[in-house]
Design an enzyme around this catalytic site. Structure first.
Site, mmCIF file in Angstrom:
data_model
loop_
_atom_site.group_PDB
_atom_site.id
_atom_site.type_symbol
_atom_site.label_atom_id
_atom_site.label_comp_id
_atom_site.label_asym_id
_atom_site.label_seq_id
_atom_site.Cartn_x
_atom_site.Cartn_y
_atom_site.Cartn_z
ATOM 1 N N GLY A 1 -13.316 -13.841 -3.504
ATOM 2 C CA GLY A 1 -13.945 -12.548 -3.793
ATOM 3 C C GLY A 1 -13.412 -11.444 -2.893
ATOM 4 N N GLY A 2 -12.125 -11.550 -2.519
ATOM 5 C CA GLY A 2 -11.480 -10.477 -1.746
ATOM 6 C C GLY A 2 -10.903 -9.433 -2.682
ATOM 7 N N VAL B 1 -7.880 -8.949 -3.966
ATOM 8 C CA VAL B 1 -7.056 -9.443 -5.081
ATOM 9 C C VAL B 1 -7.907 -10.188 -6.115
ATOM 10 C CG1 VAL B 1 -5.219 -11.083 -5.681
ATOM 11 C CG2 VAL B 1 -4.915 -9.503 -3.746
ATOM 12 N N GLY B 2 -8.831 -11.017 -5.633
ATOM 13 C CA GLY B 2 -9.703 -11.762 -6.544
ATOM 14 C C GLY B 2 -10.551 -10.831 -7.400
ATOM 15 N N ASN C 1 0.253 -14.727 -0.637
ATOM 16 C CA ASN C 1 1.437 -14.360 0.131
ATOM 17 C C ASN C 1 1.928 -15.607 0.843
ATOM 18 O OD1 ASN C 1 1.644 -11.592 -0.342
ATOM 19 N ND2 ASN C 1 0.055 -11.147 1.182
ATOM 20 N N LYS D 1 9.080 -11.768 -1.634
ATOM 21 C CA LYS D 1 7.787 -11.211 -1.242
ATOM 22 C C LYS D 1 7.522 -11.502 0.232
ATOM 23 C CE LYS D 1 3.350 -9.876 -1.841
ATOM 24 N NZ LYS D 1 2.883 -8.530 -2.081
ATOM 25 N N ASN E 1 6.752 -8.898 3.293
ATOM 26 C CA ASN E 1 5.600 -9.047 4.180
ATOM 27 C C ASN E 1 6.025 -9.216 5.639
ATOM 28 O OD1 ASN E 1 3.571 -8.832 2.254
ATOM 29 N ND2 ASN E 1 3.719 -10.986 1.698
ATOM 30 N N ASN F 1 4.408 -6.141 7.568
ATOM 31 C CA ASN F 1 3.060 -6.402 8.076
ATOM 32 C C ASN F 1 2.935 -6.552 9.596
ATOM 33 O OD1 ASN F 1 2.164 -6.099 5.524
ATOM 34 N ND2 ASN F 1 1.196 -8.086 5.345
#
Lengths: 297, 297
Positions: free
Chosen positions: A8-9, A11-12, A100, A178, A182, A186
């Site tokens: 439930g972040g 992306v979700g 990721n 990807k 990152n 990041n």
């Protein structure tokens, strides 16, 4: 068709919202409270000036799902817990991973599912609260089949134009590229506490990023360096004002994806006996920053 | 005996104060205003609870001095300007350099002076304002003769017990060891914006410092690594709460000694064709930080 989404972040929630117009979507959350909130208030997406609320099912994840397609949208560091469970309890015809890093790939052979796809999300998304996600940058989701039939995933193309999918043939190249993005953006933005754009507008930062990039490209024996480097620069420019997820995690004293990103690079370098001085140095500096955050709390 | 001190920063003022009790001291400043202030108000040293004011001469430096002993107490990056002037105008029997780094050593053969000494200051000192310096840590000044007679400098041993001098035989080892301390502590504390102690209390930072240390030790082909490493750790512990001069410079948006310290290391590495990836990476990050400071002002 029933779609399940573990996580439930940002992306979700974004994925749940865009599929909920056409399919029966269940979000599996870590916390009971978030599941209750989602059931009660629905799931709201903010995109530009538009604000839409979507009806979704939600329940806390208790090592069991029963859907047709399952998206796994937890961070790499939470994935181990999920993959440790009895895989047969994750009932689904098809599974798509939205992580990721590449740490999850080694677990895939142990999965019983017939159809497994890997994806990388190139959207900007920010979780505002348990039931609200802001779609800060419309991009796309690249995906590739790891096992099974591509056609199983044809439903991906039925979503909103603001949530497009793009198939790519080679999942390994997709994930490594990807990862390179990152790795380059990041940890540096989190260490320097600067927005993404500064890595290209400030020449010395650009130079440091380039040094790191070439070290990592050597470790992975990347051939098309110039193209990937240009892609990284473009991402920095297009998301110039954004604060990277790792920077936001560090600022909030949360766990970061450092191990999934830079830790993974160092592991691969060690395996291949290739030196990785800059990656190891940056990794240590970031581990220290995380420790500072923990000590302060 | 007339003592001249070029430089009205923390080290220059501290040196001036402790010699002023026994000798006729002139401070050569960059700014007219500071010279006037020093003449009017004297020079105040704060050491613990004690506050003493000393009478000194002061005048702006205009490429000329006329004293018996001349201390050169400007930062490495200001030294070039001084050494560009007609050396014969710097009238003095003996000259002592009080710089960090080693950039000045290559200029020494061009100097006409009979007696030249090099020194490294291991005191904690903080300039409070144009006429006040705080002696935050009583240490010592190590010195060595580069040319001439050691006895010329015997006056050094007449100062206060809180400002002791210690002779060492090998000036090169002395400078390199001080350089190693500065390389290990200054850029890292400035980048991470942490006090010195955190480089040893936070294990990942300690690890990063050690990586950097070993790279630089290889470049200079240092033999007694263990001893110097322990010295660096001791300095971090003894000055745990201090913010390094480079950190303070970065915070104030001032010029730093980055080039004299890390820039010098990279130059030597290039000359000797030894790789210096960590030094070069850290150098670029710090150059970026400096640029950020300049852009913000």
């Amino acid at each position: 068709m029933r779609i399940g989404i573990i996580g439930g972040g940002a992306v979700g929630l974004l994925t749940a919202a865009y599929f909920s117009n056409h399919y029966d979507v269940t979000v599996y959350t870590r916390r009971q409270e978030q599941a209750e909130q989602l059931c009660t208030h629905g799931l709201t997406v903010i995109c530009g000036d538009e604000r839409t609320t979507h009806r979704v099912h939600a329940e806390p994840f208790v090592r069991e799902t029963n859907v047709d397609v399952l998206f796994i949208a937890v961070k790499q560091y939470d994935l181990t817990n999920i993959l440790k469970t009895n895989m047969h309890m994750l009932r689904a015809d098809a599974v798509m991973f939205l992580q990721n890093g590449m740490g999850h790939v080694s677990h895939l052979p142990h999965m019983p599912h017939h159809h497994i796809a890997l994806a990388v999300v190139e959207h900007g998304a920010l979780k505002i609260d348990d039931t609200t996600v802001s779609h800060t940058g419309v991009g796309k989701t690249k995906w590739s089949v790891w096992r099974g039939k591509k056609e199983t995933f044809s439903f991906l193309y039925t979503t909103d134009a603001r949530f497009p999918f793009q198939y790519v043939g080679d999942w390994e190249t997709m994930l490594i590229e990807k990862l390179m993005v990152n790795v380059a953006i990041n940890p540096l933005t989190a260490l320097l506490q600067v927005p993404n754009g500064m890595l290209v507008t400030h020449a010395p930062y650009r130079q440091a990023m380039e040094q790191l990039f070439h070290e990592v490209a050597s470790i992975f024996q990347i051939e098309q360096r110039e193209r990937i480097w240009q892609h990284i620069e473009t991402v920095c420019q297009q998301t110039a004002a954004n604060r990277s997820s790792m920077l936001r995690d560090i600022e909030a004293g949360r766990m970061t994806e450092l191990d999934a990103i830079l830790g993974y690079v160092i592991e691969r370098a060690n395996e291949r006996c290739v030196p990785a001085p800059i990656s190891a140095f940056l990794y240590a500096l970031m581990k220290g920053k995380q420790l500072e955050g923990e000590t302060e709390r």
